[in-house]
Write a protein that holds these residues in place. Structure first.
Motif, short mmCIF file in Angstrom:
data_model
loop_
_atom_site.label_atom_id
_atom_site.label_comp_id
_atom_site.label_asym_id
_atom_site.label_seq_id
_atom_site.Cartn_x
_atom_site.Cartn_y
_atom_site.Cartn_z
N THR A 123 63.54 34.26 34.95
CA THR A 123 62.54 33.78 35.91
C THR A 123 61.27 33.33 35.20
O THR A 123 60.64 32.34 35.59
CB THR A 123 62.20 34.87 36.95
N GLU A 124 60.88 34.02 34.15
CA GLU A 124 59.68 33.64 33.40
C GLU A 124 59.88 32.30 32.69
O GLU A 124 58.99 31.45 32.69
CB GLU A 124 59.32 34.74 32.39
N ILE A 125 61.04 32.13 32.11
CA ILE A 125 61.34 30.87 31.42
C ILE A 125 61.33 29.71 32.42
O ILE A 125 60.78 28.65 32.16
CB ILE A 125 62.68 30.96 30.67
N SER A 126 61.93 29.88 33.60
CA SER A 126 61.93 28.81 34.59
C SER A 126 60.53 28.55 35.12
O SER A 126 60.17 27.40 35.38
CB SER A 126 62.90 29.05 35.73
N ARG A 127 59.69 29.58 35.25
CA ARG A 127 58.31 29.37 35.71
C ARG A 127 57.52 28.55 34.68
O ARG A 127 56.83 27.59 35.02
CB ARG A 127 57.63 30.72 35.93
N VAL A 128 57.65 28.89 33.41
CA VAL A 128 56.95 28.16 32.35
C VAL A 128 57.48 26.73 32.26
O VAL A 128 56.72 25.79 32.07
CB VAL A 128 57.11 28.92 30.99
N ALA A 129 58.77 26.58 32.40
CA ALA A 129 59.36 25.24 32.36
C ALA A 129 58.84 24.38 33.51
O ALA A 129 58.50 23.20 33.33
CB ALA A 129 60.88 25.32 32.39
N ARG A 130 58.77 24.96 34.73
CA ARG A 130 58.24 24.22 35.88
C ARG A 130 56.78 23.82 35.65
O ARG A 130 56.36 22.72 35.99
CB ARG A 130 58.37 25.05 37.15
N LYS A 131 56.01 24.73 35.05
CA LYS A 131 54.60 24.47 34.77
C LYS A 131 54.46 23.30 33.78
O LYS A 131 53.63 22.40 33.97
CB LYS A 131 53.96 25.74 34.19
N GLU A 132 55.27 23.30 32.73
CA GLU A 132 55.24 22.23 31.75
C GLU A 132 55.67 20.89 32.37
O GLU A 132 55.07 19.86 32.13
CB GLU A 132 56.15 22.57 30.55
N ARG A 137 55.50 20.07 35.51
CA ARG A 137 54.46 19.67 36.46
C ARG A 137 53.31 18.99 35.73
O ARG A 137 52.78 17.96 36.17
CB ARG A 137 53.96 20.88 37.23
#
Length: 146
Positions: A10-19, A21
């Motif tokens: 979940t943390e990796i997908s959150r960081v990936a979404r942030k990047e 975006r």
């Protein structure tokens, strides 16, 4: 351990979404800027095309056609003044119909020229100039023969 794996996922997908975006925002801003410049360029092209059409229309009116069927244009450009036409006709003491016979048009056309409702064409301007160059006797003879 499954708990750490799911948290890490979940943390990796959150960081990936942030990047993603952040990258998308810069692309959106660039896209908006490009669209604005494209719209400005289209407005400029439309304005230039309109100006080109106006110039083309003006040159087709002022430049006579030359070729095997047409003679070379006169060396002087003729000007027209409605008040001068009225004064010349009055000086000769002619009706609009008589003056029109001399020029090769109807009396109504002469009247419209004098009122400023119409303007003579190039050929008619040449005929008007020819009538202006005639004397009163020559005009009387010409009207008598017509």
């Amino acid at each position: 351990m499954p708990n750490i794996a799911s948290i890490l996922k979940t943390e990796i997908s959150r960081v990936a979404r942030k990047e993603v975006r952040a990258e998308i925002e810069t692309l959106k801003k660039a896209s908006v800027a490009h669209r604005a410049s494209i719209a400005e360029l289209r407005r400029q092209v439309n304005a230039l095309e309109k100006e080109l059409r106006r110039f083309a229309k003006a040159t087709t009116r002022t430049v006579p056609a030359t070729g095997p069927d047409h003679e070379a244009p006169a060396s002087t450009k003729r000007r027209f003044s409605a008040t001068r036409l009225v004064a010349h006709r009055a000086k000769l003491g002619l009706s609009a119909a008589s003056y029109g016979q001399l020029v090769g048009v109807s009396g109504q056309t002469v009247y419209h020229w004098e009122q400023g409702k119409a303007r003579p064409r190039a050929g008619q301007l040449e005929n008007l100039a020819a009538v202006r160059d005639m004397g009163a006797r020559e005009i009387a003879e010409r009207l008598a023969t017509q």
